[in-house]
Scaffold this motif. Structure first.
Motif, PDB file in Angstrom:
ATOM      1  N   MET A 123      56.497 -14.867 -12.548  1.00 55.54           N
ATOM      2  CA  MET A 123      55.255 -15.228 -11.871  1.00 55.54           C
ATOM      3  C   MET A 123      55.480 -15.505 -10.385  1.00 55.54           C
ATOM      4  O   MET A 123      56.577 -15.876  -9.964  1.00 55.54           O
ATOM      5  CB  MET A 123      54.646 -16.468 -12.531  1.00 55.54           C
ATOM      6  CG  MET A 123      54.316 -16.277 -14.000  1.00 55.54           C
ATOM      7  SD  MET A 123      53.015 -15.039 -14.244  1.00 55.54           S
ATOM      8  CE  MET A 123      53.068 -14.851 -16.029  1.00 55.54           C
ATOM      9  N   ASP A 124      54.425 -15.344  -9.616  1.00 57.79           N
ATOM     10  CA  ASP A 124      54.457 -15.665  -8.190  1.00 57.79           C
ATOM     11  C   ASP A 124      54.458 -17.185  -8.037  1.00 57.79           C
ATOM     12  O   ASP A 124      53.466 -17.836  -8.354  1.00 57.79           O
ATOM     13  CB  ASP A 124      53.230 -15.072  -7.501  1.00 57.79           C
ATOM     14  CG  ASP A 124      53.266 -15.243  -5.990  1.00 57.79           C
ATOM     15  OD1 ASP A 124      53.783 -16.266  -5.507  1.00 57.79           O
ATOM     16  OD2 ASP A 124      52.768 -14.353  -5.289  1.00 57.79           O
ATOM     17  N   PRO A 125      55.561 -17.795  -7.574  1.00 54.11           N
ATOM     18  CA  PRO A 125      55.627 -19.257  -7.525  1.00 54.11           C
ATOM     19  C   PRO A 125      54.635 -19.878  -6.549  1.00 54.11           C
ATOM     20  O   PRO A 125      54.119 -20.974  -6.785  1.00 54.11           O
ATOM     21  CB  PRO A 125      57.074 -19.537  -7.108  1.00 54.11           C
ATOM     22  CG  PRO A 125      57.526 -18.283  -6.437  1.00 54.11           C
ATOM     23  CD  PRO A 125      56.801 -17.166  -7.114  1.00 54.11           C
ATOM     24  N   ALA A 126      54.341 -19.176  -5.452  1.00 51.78           N
ATOM     25  CA  ALA A 126      53.388 -19.715  -4.473  1.00 51.78           C
ATOM     26  C   ALA A 126      51.992 -19.816  -5.076  1.00 51.78           C
ATOM     27  O   ALA A 126      51.296 -20.822  -4.922  1.00 51.78           O
ATOM     28  CB  ALA A 126      53.371 -18.851  -3.222  1.00 51.78           C
ATOM     29  N   LEU A 127      51.569 -18.773  -5.807  1.00 51.08           N
ATOM     30  CA  LEU A 127      50.250 -18.800  -6.437  1.00 51.08           C
ATOM     31  C   LEU A 127      50.221 -19.784  -7.611  1.00 51.08           C
ATOM     32  O   LEU A 127      49.204 -20.425  -7.867  1.00 51.08           O
ATOM     33  CB  LEU A 127      49.864 -17.399  -6.910  1.00 51.08           C
ATOM     34  CG  LEU A 127      49.582 -16.370  -5.808  1.00 51.08           C
ATOM     35  CD1 LEU A 127      49.271 -15.020  -6.417  1.00 51.08           C
ATOM     36  CD2 LEU A 127      48.432 -16.844  -4.921  1.00 51.08           C
ATOM     37  N   GLU A 128      51.359 -19.910  -8.305  1.00 54.79           N
ATOM     38  CA  GLU A 128      51.403 -20.831  -9.443  1.00 54.79           C
ATOM     39  C   GLU A 128      51.150 -22.257  -8.992  1.00 54.79           C
ATOM     40  O   GLU A 128      50.509 -23.045  -9.687  1.00 54.79           O
ATOM     41  CB  GLU A 128      52.756 -20.718 -10.150  1.00 54.79           C
ATOM     42  CG  GLU A 128      52.821 -21.491 -11.461  1.00 54.79           C
ATOM     43  CD  GLU A 128      54.101 -21.223 -12.221  1.00 54.79           C
ATOM     44  OE1 GLU A 128      54.293 -21.855 -13.275  1.00 54.79           O
ATOM     45  OE2 GLU A 128      54.912 -20.387 -11.775  1.00 54.79           O
ATOM     46  N   GLN A 129      51.642 -22.616  -7.801  1.00 56.78           N
ATOM     47  CA  GLN A 129      51.388 -23.947  -7.265  1.00 56.78           C
ATOM     48  C   GLN A 129      49.906 -24.177  -7.004  1.00 56.78           C
ATOM     49  O   GLN A 129      49.445 -25.317  -6.964  1.00 56.78           O
ATOM     50  CB  GLN A 129      52.196 -24.155  -5.975  1.00 56.78           C
ATOM     51  CG  GLN A 129      53.696 -24.250  -6.206  1.00 56.78           C
ATOM     52  CD  GLN A 129      54.466 -24.387  -4.913  1.00 56.78           C
ATOM     53  OE1 GLN A 129      53.901 -24.376  -3.817  1.00 56.78           O
ATOM     54  NE2 GLN A 129      55.779 -24.522  -5.020  1.00 56.78           N
ATOM     55  N   GLN A 130      49.149 -23.086  -6.856  1.00 60.06           N
ATOM     56  CA  GLN A 130      47.705 -23.183  -6.659  1.00 60.06           C
ATOM     57  C   GLN A 130      46.939 -23.044  -7.968  1.00 60.06           C
ATOM     58  O   GLN A 130      45.712 -22.975  -7.984  1.00 60.06           O
ATOM     59  CB  GLN A 130      47.251 -22.089  -5.686  1.00 60.06           C
ATOM     60  CG  GLN A 130      47.943 -22.124  -4.334  1.00 60.06           C
ATOM     61  CD  GLN A 130      47.617 -20.912  -3.487  1.00 60.06           C
ATOM     62  OE1 GLN A 130      46.536 -20.334  -3.569  1.00 60.06           O
ATOM     63  NE2 GLN A 130      48.562 -20.498  -2.649  1.00 60.06           N
ATOM     64  N   GLY A 131      47.682 -22.987  -9.068  1.00 58.18           N
ATOM     65  CA  GLY A 131      47.049 -22.881 -10.378  1.00 58.18           C
ATOM     66  C   GLY A 131      46.692 -21.475 -10.784  1.00 58.18           C
ATOM     67  O   GLY A 131      45.892 -21.274 -11.702  1.00 58.18           O
TER      68      GLY A 131
END
Length: 261
Positions: free
Chosen positions: A172-180
């Motif tokens: 998964m894209d970790p930057a987007l995951e931090q945004q849910g």
């Protein structure tokens, strides 16, 4: 992109740094945990949260147990307090030092061996009744040697307990995951060598290098080595992990060394 890096050396130093930082998997158990284990009251984990079923172990008293790439002062001292003869092999001297700390503090005998989980030549064939291998083979680039070596050092009928990572957790894209937001970014085969940009790698420069292994190598690798998988359960990550709202990203397996192949 590839990097000219000695993975074992890099990850040894990275895990030494994690000990200094007090990472969750480097914090030794307290004397009260050891006292309870001596009374027969204990539990350990292969994955982030779920305790391993006690039925997976049987009676540990007098049994030879190897904690494989599992130092940190947590499981090995518990097994020793429960009556097992315990050895620990780990790549990190600082992690092994946490087991030494507990052993000396609480009067336990634990053999400490610094080494590579893919090379168990320090141990003779058929040395152990149980190999306990928590989620750690994500820190080596090849895992089938781990299964073959575990098979070799176990006695016939011996048990391998393993924690493994579903490779999807690394994609998964970790930057987007931090945004849910859950969005696939990386492909298999994943490794910090080939999948991350220089900028991304710099962000994780103090952490161990990680490799995602296919379920074919994780599960099929065990059966190909000669094991029969007799138990399996899934587990989620720590609280706050967004992906855990969608799937359980960790697997624990119980496998038995067959007397004949």
């Amino acid at each position: 992109m590839t990097l000219d890096v000695d993975v074992r050396q890099y990850n040894r130093e990275a895990w030494n740094r994690q000990v200094a930082k007090g990472d969750r998997w480097t914090v030794p158990v307290g004397p009260e945990v050891i006292a309870a284990a001596r009374r027969g009251e204990w539990s350990v984990v292969l994955t982030p949260n779920k305790p391993v079923p006690r039925a997976w172990f049987g009676d540990l008293k007098g049994r030879d147990v190897l904690c494989l790439a599992g130092a940190g002062g947590q499981q090995a001292p518990v097994f020793a307090a429960a009556g097992a003869r315990v050895a620990v092999l780990d790549n990190s001297p600082a992690q092994l030092g946490q087991d030494r700390l507990v052993a000396e503090r609480d009067g336990l005998e634990v053999r400490l061996v610094e080494g590579d989980m893919r090379d168990l030549s320090s141990f003779a064939e058929g040395s152990f009744d149980l190999v306990f291998h928590p989620c750690s083979n994500c820190f080596v680039d090849a895992i089938r040697p781990v299964w073959r070596e575990a098979y070799r050092v176990l006695r016939p009928g011996g048990v391998l307990l393993s924690g493994i990572c579903n490779p999807v957790i690394y994609l998964m894209d970790p930057a987007l995951e931090q945004q849910g937001v859950m969005q696939l970014k990386y492909k298999m085969p994943y490794s910090d060598f080939t999948s991350l940009t220089d900028e991304e790698r710099a962000r994780y420069k103090d952490e161990p290098l990680v490799f995602a292994h296919s379920l074919e190598d994780q599960l099929g690798g065990q059966t190909d080595a000669g094991f029969a998988i007799t138990g399996l359960y899934e587990d989620t990550h720590v609280a706050g992990d967004k992906l855990s709202e969608y799937l359980a990203g960790f697997i624990a397996t119980r496998a038995v060394k067959l007397a004949t192949r």
